[in-house]
Design a protein around this motif. Structure first.
Motif, PDB file in Angstrom:
ATOM      1  N   VAL A   1       9.060  35.538 -30.691  1.00 13.24           N
ATOM      2  CA  VAL A   1       9.085  34.924 -32.021  1.00 13.24           C
ATOM      3  C   VAL A   1      10.206  35.561 -32.836  1.00 13.24           C
ATOM      4  N   VAL A   2      11.181  34.745 -33.230  1.00 13.93           N
ATOM      5  CA  VAL A   2      12.269  35.191 -34.097  1.00 13.93           C
ATOM      6  C   VAL A   2      11.926  34.733 -35.516  1.00 13.93           C
ATOM      7  N   THR A   3      11.809  35.681 -36.434  1.00 17.99           N
ATOM      8  CA  THR A   3      11.379  35.386 -37.803  1.00 17.99           C
ATOM      9  C   THR A   3      12.473  35.731 -38.801  1.00 17.99           C
ATOM     10  N   VAL A   4      12.751  34.800 -39.703  1.00 17.85           N
ATOM     11  CA  VAL A   4      13.730  34.995 -40.776  1.00 17.85           C
ATOM     12  C   VAL A   4      12.984  35.286 -42.070  1.00 17.85           C
ATOM     13  N   ASP A   5      13.420  36.316 -42.782  1.00 18.95           N
ATOM     14  CA  ASP A   5      12.763  36.691 -44.035  1.00 18.95           C
ATOM     15  C   ASP A   5      13.803  37.144 -45.047  1.00 18.95           C
ATOM     16  N   TYR A   6      14.441  36.171 -45.697  1.00 16.87           N
ATOM     17  CA  TYR A   6      15.404  36.446 -46.763  1.00 16.87           C
ATOM     18  C   TYR A   6      14.790  35.975 -48.077  1.00 16.87           C
TER      19      TYR A   6
ATOM     20  N   VAL B   1      26.184  34.991 -45.235  1.00 17.86           N
ATOM     21  CA  VAL B   1      26.992  34.863 -44.024  1.00 17.86           C
ATOM     22  C   VAL B   1      26.442  35.743 -42.905  1.00 17.86           C
ATOM     23  N   ARG B   2      26.189  37.012 -43.213  1.00 21.14           N
ATOM     24  CA  ARG B   2      25.699  37.943 -42.191  1.00 21.14           C
ATOM     25  C   ARG B   2      24.378  37.469 -41.601  1.00 21.14           C
ATOM     26  N   GLY B   3      23.552  36.832 -42.413  1.00 26.15           N
ATOM     27  CA  GLY B   3      22.256  36.375 -41.947  1.00 26.15           C
ATOM     28  C   GLY B   3      22.343  35.323 -40.855  1.00 26.15           C
ATOM     29  N   TRP B   4      23.313  34.409 -40.987  1.00 25.93           N
ATOM     30  CA  TRP B   4      23.472  33.372 -39.964  1.00 25.93           C
ATOM     31  C   TRP B   4      23.879  33.985 -38.624  1.00 25.93           C
ATOM     32  N   TYR B   5      24.774  34.968 -38.679  1.00 21.97           N
ATOM     33  CA  TYR B   5      25.194  35.630 -37.447  1.00 21.97           C
ATOM     34  C   TYR B   5      24.046  36.447 -36.843  1.00 21.97           C
ATOM     35  N   ASP B   6      23.268  37.123 -37.691  1.00 17.95           N
ATOM     36  CA  ASP B   6      22.135  37.899 -37.190  1.00 17.95           C
ATOM     37  C   ASP B   6      21.105  36.991 -36.519  1.00 17.95           C
ATOM     38  N   LEU B   7      20.880  35.829 -37.122  1.00 15.55           N
ATOM     39  CA  LEU B   7      19.942  34.875 -36.537  1.00 15.55           C
ATOM     40  C   LEU B   7      20.450  34.385 -35.187  1.00 15.55           C
ATOM     41  N   ALA B   8      21.740  34.067 -35.117  1.00 15.19           N
ATOM     42  CA  ALA B   8      22.327  33.621 -33.848  1.00 15.19           C
ATOM     43  C   ALA B   8      22.166  34.691 -32.779  1.00 15.19           C
ATOM     44  N   ASP B   9      22.447  35.941 -33.129  1.00 16.17           N
ATOM     45  CA  ASP B   9      22.324  37.036 -32.159  1.00 16.17           C
ATOM     46  C   ASP B   9      20.894  37.187 -31.674  1.00 16.17           C
TER      47      ASP B   9
ATOM     48  N   ARG C   1      31.336  29.221 -40.177  1.00 21.15           N
ATOM     49  CA  ARG C   1      31.295  29.778 -38.823  1.00 21.15           C
ATOM     50  C   ARG C   1      29.906  30.323 -38.485  1.00 21.15           C
ATOM     51  N   GLY C   2      29.264  30.942 -39.480  1.00 26.96           N
ATOM     52  CA  GLY C   2      27.932  31.495 -39.240  1.00 26.96           C
ATOM     53  C   GLY C   2      26.913  30.412 -38.941  1.00 26.96           C
ATOM     54  N   CYS C   3      26.952  29.331 -39.717  1.00 22.73           N
ATOM     55  CA  CYS C   3      26.043  28.209 -39.457  1.00 22.73           C
ATOM     56  C   CYS C   3      26.303  27.617 -38.078  1.00 22.73           C
ATOM     57  N   TYR C   4      27.568  27.451 -37.760  1.00 22.18           N
ATOM     58  CA  TYR C   4      27.922  26.910 -36.445  1.00 22.18           C
ATOM     59  C   TYR C   4      27.342  27.790 -35.338  1.00 22.18           C
ATOM     60  N   GLU C   5      27.457  29.106 -35.483  1.00 24.68           N
ATOM     61  CA  GLU C   5      26.944  30.023 -34.470  1.00 24.68           C
ATOM     62  C   GLU C   5      25.428  29.954 -34.368  1.00 24.68           C
ATOM     63  N   ALA C   6      24.746  29.906 -35.512  1.00 25.59           N
ATOM     64  CA  ALA C   6      23.285  29.871 -35.496  1.00 25.59           C
ATOM     65  C   ALA C   6      22.759  28.562 -34.906  1.00 25.59           C
ATOM     66  N   PHE C   7      23.355  27.442 -35.326  1.00 22.24           N
ATOM     67  CA  PHE C   7      22.925  26.155 -34.779  1.00 22.24           C
ATOM     68  C   PHE C   7      23.174  26.109 -33.265  1.00 22.24           C
TER      69      PHE C   7
ATOM     70  N   MET D   1      13.289  44.078 -41.935  1.00 18.25           N
ATOM     71  CA  MET D   1      14.475  43.420 -41.377  1.00 18.25           C
ATOM     72  C   MET D   1      14.471  41.934 -41.736  1.00 18.25           C
ATOM     73  N   PRO D   2      15.574  41.423 -42.295  1.00 17.07           N
ATOM     74  CA  PRO D   2      15.637  39.998 -42.644  1.00 17.07           C
ATOM     75  C   PRO D   2      15.493  39.066 -41.445  1.00 17.07           C
ATOM     76  N   VAL D   3      15.977  39.508 -40.270  1.00 16.59           N
ATOM     77  CA  VAL D   3      15.789  38.746 -39.041  1.00 16.59           C
ATOM     78  C   VAL D   3      15.175  39.689 -38.014  1.00 16.59           C
ATOM     79  N   SER D   4      14.007  39.328 -37.526  1.00 22.18           N
ATOM     80  CA  SER D   4      13.307  40.210 -36.586  1.00 22.18           C
ATOM     81  C   SER D   4      12.776  39.418 -35.411  1.00 22.18           C
ATOM     82  N   THR D   5      12.587  40.118 -34.310  1.00 24.82           N
ATOM     83  CA  THR D   5      12.034  39.500 -33.097  1.00 24.82           C
ATOM     84  C   THR D   5      10.808  40.277 -32.677  1.00 24.82           C
ATOM     85  N   SER D   6       9.713  39.559 -32.482  1.00 26.07           N
ATOM     86  CA  SER D   6       8.481  40.211 -32.060  1.00 26.07           C
ATOM     87  C   SER D   6       8.540  40.516 -30.576  1.00 26.07           C
ATOM     88  N   VAL D   7       7.677  41.416 -30.130  1.00 27.80           N
ATOM     89  CA  VAL D   7       7.583  41.743 -28.708  1.00 27.80           C
ATOM     90  C   VAL D   7       7.070  40.516 -27.971  1.00 27.80           C
TER      91      VAL D   7
END
Length: 268
Positions: free
Chosen positions: A14-19, A27-35, A81-87, A1-7
């Motif tokens: 820990v939220v980890t980004v791996d692109y 675009v989708r990555g920024w929204y996934d990170l925000a979520d 919009r994605g950057c705005y959401e993630a920030f 998963m490009p964006v994952s959250t550890s237990v």
């Protein structure tokens, strides 16, 4: 998963980004990170979030090639919009966010760490906004949270970077460690925060955001308007087409030039 959250462990998620290869997010990555960040902050068992990344660097900003493939402006609008959401997700996270930064932290990466509550960095980390080299604008709002005003302007206009050690000297980086120790150092700080009462931590985060002298949402949105203007005029495309080429006559060190060539080759 490009964006994952550890237990969560000890109140820390820990939220980890791996692109791969350079963590330039589509675009989708920024929204996934925000979520992911918002979900972690809403978890009643979580009292601190660590924002981390896998690979060579923490973040190389938006995926410019995704925008270049778009014949219209949908990718640009989506990235804005994605950057705005993630920030915003980092800033509004209900609990403190510790950014663990290694390698390069560029463009959108500055938006993430500038809105974080604390930064732990590896000794090879560099921070900067190469936006003018890429036909874009933005995130000066967040760079201004990391360095003094005049340094921010000089870094912005030259597209130069600052080292983790320099940011530590300015007080914006909590600790600088060897890369091999980065994860442990970030978790150590996060666990120290997470030992506080969760309800009180959430109140503290809301209170600190409430006394912030700059409205980061409005300030960043204002900047984005100029990015869109540069794109509508065709100026951004002309600069992006020459990105990394002879058109940029700024003197660079061999190391800087190598990094620019890597970013040109990879999505950035």
């Amino acid at each position: 998963m490009p964006v994952s959250t550890s237990v969560p462990d000890g109140g820390v998620a820990v939220v980890t980004v791996d692109y791969a290869p350079v963590n330039a997010l589509p675009v989708r990555g920024w929204y996934d990170l925000a979520d992911a960040v918002r979900a972690a902050g809403r978890d009643p068992e979580v009292r601190c979030v660590v924002l981390a990344a896998a690979g060579r660097g923490f973040n190389a900003g938006v995926d410019i090639k995704e925008m270049q493939r778009d014949v219209g402006h949908q990718a640009l609008i989506g990235a804005n919009r994605g950057c705005y959401e993630a920030f915003s997700a980092v800033y509004e996270c209900e609990v403190p966010v510790v950014a663990a930064v290694q390698g390069f932290c560029l463009g959108g990466g500055i938006g993430l760490v500038g809105n974080a509550d604390a930064i732990v960095a590896s000794d090879d980390a560099t921070f900067g906004l190469p936006e003018l080299d890429r036909g874009a604008l933005g995130a000066a709002t967040h760079l201004a949270r990391l360095v003094p005003q005049h340094l921010m302007r000089a870094l912005y206009y030259t597209s130069r970077t600052a080292t983790a050690a320099e940011l530590h000297a300015h007080g914006s980086v909590w600790r600088v460690v060897p890369r091999t120790e980065l994860h442990a150092a970030a978790l150590e700080l996060a666990h120290e925060m997470a030992r506080k009462d969760g309800t009180l931590l959430r109140l503290a985060k809301a209170a600190i955001n409430g006394i912030d002298p700059v409205d980061v949402h409005r300030s960043y949105r204002f900047e984005q308007g100029f990015t869109f203007e540069a794109n509508l005029s065709g100026l951004a495309d002309r600069i992006r087409d020459g990105f990394g080429g002879a058109a940029n006559d700024r003197t660079t060190t061999a190391k800087e030039q190598e990094q620019k060539e890597q970013e040109q080759e990879d999505p950035a």
